[in-house]
Write an enzyme that holds these catalytic residues in place. Sequence first.
Site, PDB file in Angstrom:
ATOM      1  N   CYS A  38     -11.810 -33.622  -2.173  1.00 37.32           N
ATOM      2  CA  CYS A  38     -10.537 -33.215  -2.196  1.00 37.32           C
ATOM      3  C   CYS A  38     -10.348 -31.828  -1.990  1.00 37.32           C
ATOM      4  O   CYS A  38     -10.871 -31.544  -0.768  1.00 37.32           O
ATOM      5  CB  CYS A  38      -9.450 -33.823  -3.283  1.00 37.32           C
ATOM      6  SG  CYS A  38      -7.815 -33.477  -3.330  1.00 37.32           S
ATOM      7  N   ASP A  60      -5.736 -41.469   5.251  1.00 36.43           N
ATOM      8  CA  ASP A  60      -5.429 -40.603   4.503  1.00 36.43           C
ATOM      9  C   ASP A  60      -3.722 -40.258   5.055  1.00 36.43           C
ATOM     10  O   ASP A  60      -3.727 -39.949   6.354  1.00 36.43           O
ATOM     11  CB  ASP A  60      -6.412 -39.549   4.841  1.00 36.43           C
ATOM     12  CG  ASP A  60      -6.133 -38.342   3.587  1.00 36.43           C
ATOM     13  OD1 ASP A  60      -5.037 -38.057   3.455  1.00 36.43           O
ATOM     14  OD2 ASP A  60      -7.302 -37.940   3.274  1.00 36.43           O
ATOM     15  N   HIS A  95      -7.301 -41.590   1.067  1.00 31.61           N
ATOM     16  CA  HIS A  95      -7.687 -40.285   0.586  1.00 31.61           C
ATOM     17  C   HIS A  95      -8.098 -40.601  -1.240  1.00 31.61           C
ATOM     18  O   HIS A  95      -7.467 -41.394  -1.758  1.00 31.61           O
ATOM     19  CB  HIS A  95      -6.519 -39.335   0.603  1.00 31.61           C
ATOM     20  CG  HIS A  95      -7.128 -37.883  -0.054  1.00 31.61           C
ATOM     21  ND1 HIS A  95      -7.521 -37.051   0.700  1.00 31.61           N
ATOM     22  CD2 HIS A  95      -6.819 -37.539  -1.280  1.00 31.61           C
ATOM     23  CE1 HIS A  95      -7.749 -35.936  -0.074  1.00 31.61           C
ATOM     24  NE2 HIS A  95      -7.337 -36.212  -1.371  1.00 31.61           N
TER      25      HIS A  95
END
Length: 293
Positions: free
Chosen positions: A167, A224, A257
């Site tokens: 991340c 994502d 994600h």
Amino acid sequence: MRHVASDIAGLFPTMDLSRRGFVVTTLAAGFALTVQPVQASTITTDTEGLVAGEVQIPVADGTIPAYRAQPAKPGPHPVLLVVEEIFGVHEHIKDMCRRFAKQGYLAIAPELYSRLGDVVAMTDIKEVVATVNKAPDKTEMSDLDATVAWAGKNHGDTRRLGITGFCRGGRTVWMYAAHNHNLKAGVAWYGPLVGTPTDAMPTNPVDVAGEIKAPILGLYAGLDQGILKEHVETMRAKLLETGNTRSQIVVYPDAQHGFNADYRPSYNEADAKDGMSRCLAWLRANGVGQEEA
């Protein structure tokens, strides 16, 4: 016990805690509160054969806590910086360190948000994001340099230096590769590649692609909602444009994600396992993990 500056100040009102400016001085136990409940798919790695636990890293303005895991057998061991998500150095990041240590690494995750707030204890995702967005790249780079120096004095072989992150930590992988040209290799898991410049983050990975000398493997998610296909293609083009032909970006088309975060609903077991396999192979192929002749 977790020590937070405001709590200590209440016990010892004559202490000047503002001089150091650290909010978090000891790592929390468990998982970040923002991402509760923890999923049944959560992986727990034991410490058998390892030396693992919290350490303190001397940095420019004091000390920051970090989680370190490494083989119990004598080193020196290749050093792998493990850079946290926006949720801090909580149990998942600690477990990732243990997983890498089982593969022979001195894996260490410094708490890079320790000056700003206790992100592990926050329950509002907006507060978490607002807090981590204040983290200056310059300070993060300095803290990571200090972590490398600590590892070099504690059975780590910094000639075999790698970095991986998740991340926001994935973004940091690209940024640190541009900063530290002694880095051998890195693996960025779904880290932002573009962004609007801020005082804390004046540049982004696409802006520093030409300064990246080490081979970086990017592991990204096709579904994502924040890191879009065009962002990935822009970064790929920038890498080629600047002659970094050794770096690669892999996109998992059905992944979201956070697909490696086994404690969250975004976890994709097949892609996470493939990503970890690629990660370890990439590090070893590029001099991080290979034994010296």
